[in-house]
Every structure is written in structure tokens, then in C-alpha cells.
Design a protein around this motif. Sequence first.
Motif, PDB file in Angstrom:
ATOM      1  N   ILE A 106       0.844  -1.208   0.000  1.00  0.00           N
ATOM      2  CA  ILE A 106       0.000   0.000   0.000  1.00  0.00           C
ATOM      3  C   ILE A 106       0.876   1.254   0.000  1.00  0.00           C
ATOM      4  O   ILE A 106       0.674   2.174  -0.795  1.00  0.00           O
ATOM      5  CB  ILE A 106      -0.956   0.000   1.214  1.00  0.00           C
ATOM      6  CG1 ILE A 106      -1.974  -1.129   1.065  1.00  0.00           C
ATOM      7  CG2 ILE A 106      -1.653   1.359   1.367  1.00  0.00           C
ATOM      8  CD1 ILE A 106      -2.881  -1.328   2.255  1.00  0.00           C
ATOM      9  N   ILE A 107       1.865   1.272   0.884  1.00  0.00           N
ATOM     10  CA  ILE A 107       2.722   2.467   1.002  1.00  0.00           C
ATOM     11  C   ILE A 107       3.457   2.741  -0.313  1.00  0.00           C
ATOM     12  O   ILE A 107       3.593   3.884  -0.746  1.00  0.00           O
ATOM     13  CB  ILE A 107       3.711   2.315   2.186  1.00  0.00           C
ATOM     14  CG1 ILE A 107       2.924   2.311   3.511  1.00  0.00           C
ATOM     15  CG2 ILE A 107       4.756   3.429   2.192  1.00  0.00           C
ATOM     16  CD1 ILE A 107       3.734   1.930   4.732  1.00  0.00           C
ATOM     17  N   ALA A 108       3.889   1.664  -0.976  1.00  0.00           N
ATOM     18  CA  ALA A 108       4.637   1.839  -2.232  1.00  0.00           C
ATOM     19  C   ALA A 108       3.746   2.311  -3.373  1.00  0.00           C
ATOM     20  O   ALA A 108       4.192   3.046  -4.250  1.00  0.00           O
ATOM     21  CB  ALA A 108       5.316   0.523  -2.609  1.00  0.00           C
ATOM     22  N   ASP A 120       8.687  12.948  11.868  1.00  0.00           N
ATOM     23  CA  ASP A 120      10.020  12.441  11.613  1.00  0.00           C
ATOM     24  C   ASP A 120       9.863  10.943  11.334  1.00  0.00           C
ATOM     25  O   ASP A 120       9.214  10.242  12.123  1.00  0.00           O
ATOM     26  CB  ASP A 120      10.846  12.663  12.892  1.00  0.00           C
ATOM     27  CG  ASP A 120      12.321  12.374  12.684  1.00  0.00           C
ATOM     28  OD1 ASP A 120      12.633  11.438  11.920  1.00  0.00           O
ATOM     29  OD2 ASP A 120      13.143  13.074  13.293  1.00  0.00           O
ATOM     30  N   THR A 121      10.444  10.476  10.252  1.00  0.00           N
ATOM     31  CA  THR A 121      10.231   9.064   9.887  1.00  0.00           C
ATOM     32  C   THR A 121      10.821   8.110  10.940  1.00  0.00           C
ATOM     33  O   THR A 121      10.479   6.937  10.974  1.00  0.00           O
ATOM     34  CB  THR A 121      10.802   8.749   8.489  1.00  0.00           C
ATOM     35  OG1 THR A 121      12.131   9.260   8.427  1.00  0.00           O
ATOM     36  CG2 THR A 121       9.976   9.381   7.398  1.00  0.00           C
ATOM     37  N   LYS A 122      11.675   8.647  11.812  1.00  0.00           N
ATOM     38  CA  LYS A 122      12.201   7.811  12.910  1.00  0.00           C
ATOM     39  C   LYS A 122      11.086   7.367  13.853  1.00  0.00           C
ATOM     40  O   LYS A 122      11.217   6.365  14.551  1.00  0.00           O
ATOM     41  CB  LYS A 122      13.224   8.608  13.723  1.00  0.00           C
ATOM     42  CG  LYS A 122      14.627   8.540  13.174  1.00  0.00           C
ATOM     43  CD  LYS A 122      15.621   8.877  14.289  1.00  0.00           C
ATOM     44  CE  LYS A 122      16.425  10.079  13.966  1.00  0.00           C
ATOM     45  NZ  LYS A 122      16.418  11.280  14.600  1.00  0.00           N
ATOM     46  N   ARG A 123      10.014   8.131  13.900  1.00  0.00           N
ATOM     47  CA  ARG A 123       8.933   7.853  14.853  1.00  0.00           C
ATOM     48  C   ARG A 123       7.997   6.730  14.391  1.00  0.00           C
ATOM     49  O   ARG A 123       7.056   6.394  15.088  1.00  0.00           O
ATOM     50  CB  ARG A 123       8.126   9.137  15.107  1.00  0.00           C
ATOM     51  CG  ARG A 123       8.875  10.189  15.881  1.00  0.00           C
ATOM     52  CD  ARG A 123       9.019   9.824  17.341  1.00  0.00           C
ATOM     53  NE  ARG A 123       7.743   9.814  18.035  1.00  0.00           N
ATOM     54  CZ  ARG A 123       7.356   8.855  18.867  1.00  0.00           C
ATOM     55  NH1 ARG A 123       8.139   7.838  19.116  1.00  0.00           N
ATOM     56  NH2 ARG A 123       6.183   8.933  19.459  1.00  0.00           N
ATOM     57  N   ILE A 124       8.243   6.200  13.182  1.00  0.00           N
ATOM     58  CA  ILE A 124       7.339   5.133  12.727  1.00  0.00           C
ATOM     59  C   ILE A 124       8.088   3.816  12.511  1.00  0.00           C
ATOM     60  O   ILE A 124       7.614   2.910  11.833  1.00  0.00           O
ATOM     61  CB  ILE A 124       6.545   5.543  11.459  1.00  0.00           C
ATOM     62  CG1 ILE A 124       7.472   6.032  10.341  1.00  0.00           C
ATOM     63  CG2 ILE A 124       5.531   6.622  11.800  1.00  0.00           C
ATOM     64  CD1 ILE A 124       6.727   6.297   9.033  1.00  0.00           C
ATOM     65  N   VAL A 131       8.225   4.471   3.715  1.00  0.00           N
ATOM     66  CA  VAL A 131       7.686   5.802   3.415  1.00  0.00           C
ATOM     67  C   VAL A 131       8.707   6.618   2.628  1.00  0.00           C
ATOM     68  O   VAL A 131       8.385   7.263   1.631  1.00  0.00           O
ATOM     69  CB  VAL A 131       7.280   6.540   4.718  1.00  0.00           C
ATOM     70  CG1 VAL A 131       6.955   7.993   4.459  1.00  0.00           C
ATOM     71  CG2 VAL A 131       6.107   5.824   5.374  1.00  0.00           C
ATOM     72  N   GLU A 132       9.949   6.564   3.074  1.00  0.00           N
ATOM     73  CA  GLU A 132      10.988   7.339   2.384  1.00  0.00           C
ATOM     74  C   GLU A 132      11.162   6.869   0.941  1.00  0.00           C
ATOM     75  O   GLU A 132      11.437   7.660   0.051  1.00  0.00           O
ATOM     76  CB  GLU A 132      12.313   7.239   3.148  1.00  0.00           C
ATOM     77  CG  GLU A 132      12.341   8.204   4.331  1.00  0.00           C
ATOM     78  CD  GLU A 132      13.440   7.879   5.336  1.00  0.00           C
ATOM     79  OE1 GLU A 132      14.273   6.998   5.064  1.00  0.00           O
ATOM     80  OE2 GLU A 132      13.439   8.529   6.401  1.00  0.00           O
ATOM     81  N   GLN A 133      10.990   5.573   0.726  1.00  0.00           N
ATOM     82  CA  GLN A 133      11.188   5.037  -0.632  1.00  0.00           C
ATOM     83  C   GLN A 133       9.972   5.222  -1.537  1.00  0.00           C
ATOM     84  O   GLN A 133      10.080   5.121  -2.744  1.00  0.00           O
ATOM     85  CB  GLN A 133      11.536   3.549  -0.549  1.00  0.00           C
ATOM     86  CG  GLN A 133      12.996   3.345  -0.170  1.00  0.00           C
ATOM     87  CD  GLN A 133      13.288   1.918   0.249  1.00  0.00           C
ATOM     88  OE1 GLN A 133      12.457   1.031   0.038  1.00  0.00           O
ATOM     89  NE2 GLN A 133      14.442   1.698   0.845  1.00  0.00           N
ATOM     90  N   SER A 134       8.824   5.468  -0.947  1.00  0.00           N
ATOM     91  CA  SER A 134       7.600   5.568  -1.740  1.00  0.00           C
ATOM     92  C   SER A 134       7.585   6.838  -2.597  1.00  0.00           C
ATOM     93  O   SER A 134       8.014   7.904  -2.149  1.00  0.00           O
ATOM     94  CB  SER A 134       6.380   5.569  -0.814  1.00  0.00           C
ATOM     95  OG  SER A 134       5.229   5.913  -1.551  1.00  0.00           O
ATOM     96  N   PHE A 150      10.686  15.855   5.117  1.00  0.00           N
ATOM     97  CA  PHE A 150      10.582  14.692   4.222  1.00  0.00           C
ATOM     98  C   PHE A 150       9.308  14.689   3.388  1.00  0.00           C
ATOM     99  O   PHE A 150       9.123  13.836   2.530  1.00  0.00           O
ATOM    100  CB  PHE A 150      10.676  13.368   5.011  1.00  0.00           C
ATOM    101  CG  PHE A 150       9.462  13.069   5.868  1.00  0.00           C
ATOM    102  CD1 PHE A 150       9.328  13.619   7.124  1.00  0.00           C
ATOM    103  CD2 PHE A 150       8.442  12.248   5.393  1.00  0.00           C
ATOM    104  CE1 PHE A 150       8.211  13.352   7.912  1.00  0.00           C
ATOM    105  CE2 PHE A 150       7.322  11.976   6.164  1.00  0.00           C
ATOM    106  CZ  PHE A 150       7.206  12.530   7.429  1.00  0.00           C
ATOM    107  N   ALA A 151       8.434  15.669   3.619  1.00  0.00           N
ATOM    108  CA  ALA A 151       7.133  15.652   2.938  1.00  0.00           C
ATOM    109  C   ALA A 151       7.019  16.797   1.931  1.00  0.00           C
ATOM    110  O   ALA A 151       7.809  17.734   1.952  1.00  0.00           O
ATOM    111  CB  ALA A 151       6.026  15.758   3.976  1.00  0.00           C
TER     112      ALA A 151
END
Length: 359
Positions: A106-108, A120-124, A131-134, A150-151
Motif C-alpha cells: 500500500i505504502i509503495a 520524523d520518519t524515525k517515529r514510525i 515511506v521514504e522510498q515511496s 521529508f514531505a
Amino acid sequence: MQQEIYRTTCNKEKRRNMITQTIHSEEVSRANALIRKAQSVAILTHMSPDGDAMGSSLAMKQYLQALGKETIAVIVPNSFPDFLAWLPDAGNILVYDKQEEESNTIIANTDLIICLDFNDTKRIGKMGEAVEQSAAKKIVLDHHLFPQDFANITMSYPHASSTSELVFRFICQSGDFGLLNTSIATCIYTGIMTDTGNFSYSSNDPELYQIAAELMKQDIDKDAIYDQVFNTYSVSRMRLTGYCLYRKMRILGKNTALIALSKDELLRFNFQSGDGEGLVNLPLQIANVHYSVFMREDKDKIKISFRSQGERPVNEFAAKYFNGGGHKNAAGGESYDSLEDTVKRFEQHFREYFKKEQQ
Ligand code: 5GP
Ligand code: MN
């Protein structure tokens, strides 16, 4: 008939305008453009989801459904506490660490990712990488300090009581006050209520009560929400509370309480996610205790919660020494030392960092 519609529209317009347009209107329009374009949306929130994380995400999902979106998923990094399982539509939430493959797909492939209650993507956790790769467009709506970039759109409002309050504002500022319903209002109210300790901190903004009133006009059962969230202790959780206060709580310096629990102790009392929240807040009920720290031995690390009252920020301390962060009065962090060493290290840093107050 015509007149009726006109009157309804007028009233809605008037109500919408009662509330300050806190979110920059340019951000709202850019976010709306991305939402309009997206056929599929993934709504994500932080690790160990709390009432605000869950409330804001489920409210956003139902709002997007009301806008006519059909493919919407809410994904949380790990499981949420039982006392939030009654929230409308919670049964359809995907839990990343249990449904990793489905979540990754789904994320991709989703058109849009909406990140709520974290910045912050560290929080997930592990979900961060996905998420970073999507290639999806990304929107952040959040009330934590120091957002990571990052958004595509970051709506960051640290003064807001909760992300749920921001979801309410976002809906209103998008001109969609009329789409609120009991179910959306229930989710938003739950988030505001839990992130303010039932309106006992981060809740001095008079508009928060206007928002609460609007939510109540949607026919929510405020008292039942309180009951379902706060009056749901298991016997073992209540006994753990007693054990912590009687046996485990230490008072450090003049105004600090510390409770540290080992893996064995947690097991003995059948500790569940969400049980820590009630514990860390309790020592603040002592007259001169203004800082409270709760540590627990997790699978592979020590998880630490910090709470404080008034102008005594704990988030910077959490960031500096325990790889964490959060809000001024509610922060968290972690340590990879043993529990004993973490306690020692904490005492040392704390004495040093808050030297003035402890004298
Ligand atoms: P809790 O003590 O309830 O786990 O967390 C309180 C608040 O601290 C959360 O709302 C979150 O903002 C923040 N927080 C907790 N753990 C961490 C962490 O490991 N890193 C960061 N940056 N913030 C955290
Ligand atoms: Mn929050």
C-alpha cells in the motif's frame, strides 16, 4: 427548499468563521490540491499509537471518505491499546509489524501519504524506510517540535493541543465543516481529550472549548468516550499501579519522581501497551513533584517517558541524552544500556541538566 439550503450554508459558513484560521491557508489549499488528485490515500501515524494518533487518523479517514475517496488505509507501526479499539473503524486499521507485506504494498503504490501526529520518519520504526522510498506525495499534519523535511507539505503547529484539533481545523478551513458527523467528531474529541489529559494541560486556548462545543453539537457522547478510554483498567494494571507507587517510585532531588520497571516485573503484571501512560502521570499529583520519569525494559531497549509541569521542558533533555524528543511537558526516549545503567545515567544527566532547580 432553496431558502433552506441557503440558510444551512450561511450557518455553516458563520460557524466555520468563528474559529481562527490557524493553519496557513496556502498550506491548506496545496494539501487540498493533493487530496483532490489522489485516488488512493494511506494515513500513517506514530509508534505505540495513542488516543491522538488513532483519533486524528480515523477522523481523517472518515473525512476523506465523506469527500468521496474510496481507497484509504490507516496503517500504524505496531498494535494499539485495547482501550482505543472501540473507536469507529479501528477494526480496519493495518498494523505494520503484523501485516508488513500488505502495508508495504500500500505504502509503495498509494498516490498520497498523510502523516499524522509525527513529523520524523524515525517515529514510525521500520515503516519509515517504506515511506521514504515511496513515490507517493506526502503531507504532514502535526503538533510536535522540529519537523524533519521529508514531505511535500508540512503543516506543523506545535502550539496546537493535539493533531486531532488540527484535523478539525483542517476540515473547517477546507470549507467542509458540513461534512463533520458523529463518528468523525468522536475520533477528534478522543484525540483532544487524551492529548490534554482530559483538558488538564496543553488546553489553555479558549478556542479549544469552542471546538469541543462544535464536536458535542455533532451528538458525541463525551461521557462515554471518557469512560471507554480512562475507566478500563484491568485488575493487573491497577495492581501494577499500586506496586509502582508503593514499592518502585523514588523521589529524586526536590521535585522529580522516577519509576523503573524490569521485564520480569512487567510480565508479572501483564503489562500491555498503553499502561505506561497512566503510570508516568501519577507522581505529578504529589504537591512538589514537577517532573516524572518512567522507564521500562522493552524487548531490546529501555523505553523512557518524561512528563513535566509548566515551564519545565523535558523534550530537549530527552533529545540530548536519550535519542528522543516530544513536547515540552510530555516526551520520550530510549536507551540501549541495561535498566540499571540507564537509571544511573539518567540520575547523573538529570542532576547536571536541571542543577539550578535541584538546589
Ligand atoms: P510517551 O511517553 O507517551 O511514549 O510519549 C510522549 C511523547 O513523547 C509522544 O507524544 C512523543 O511526542 C514523544 N516521544 C516518545 N517517545 C519518543 C521517541 O523515542 N522519540 C521522539 N522523538 N519522541 C518520542
Ligand atoms: Mn499528539
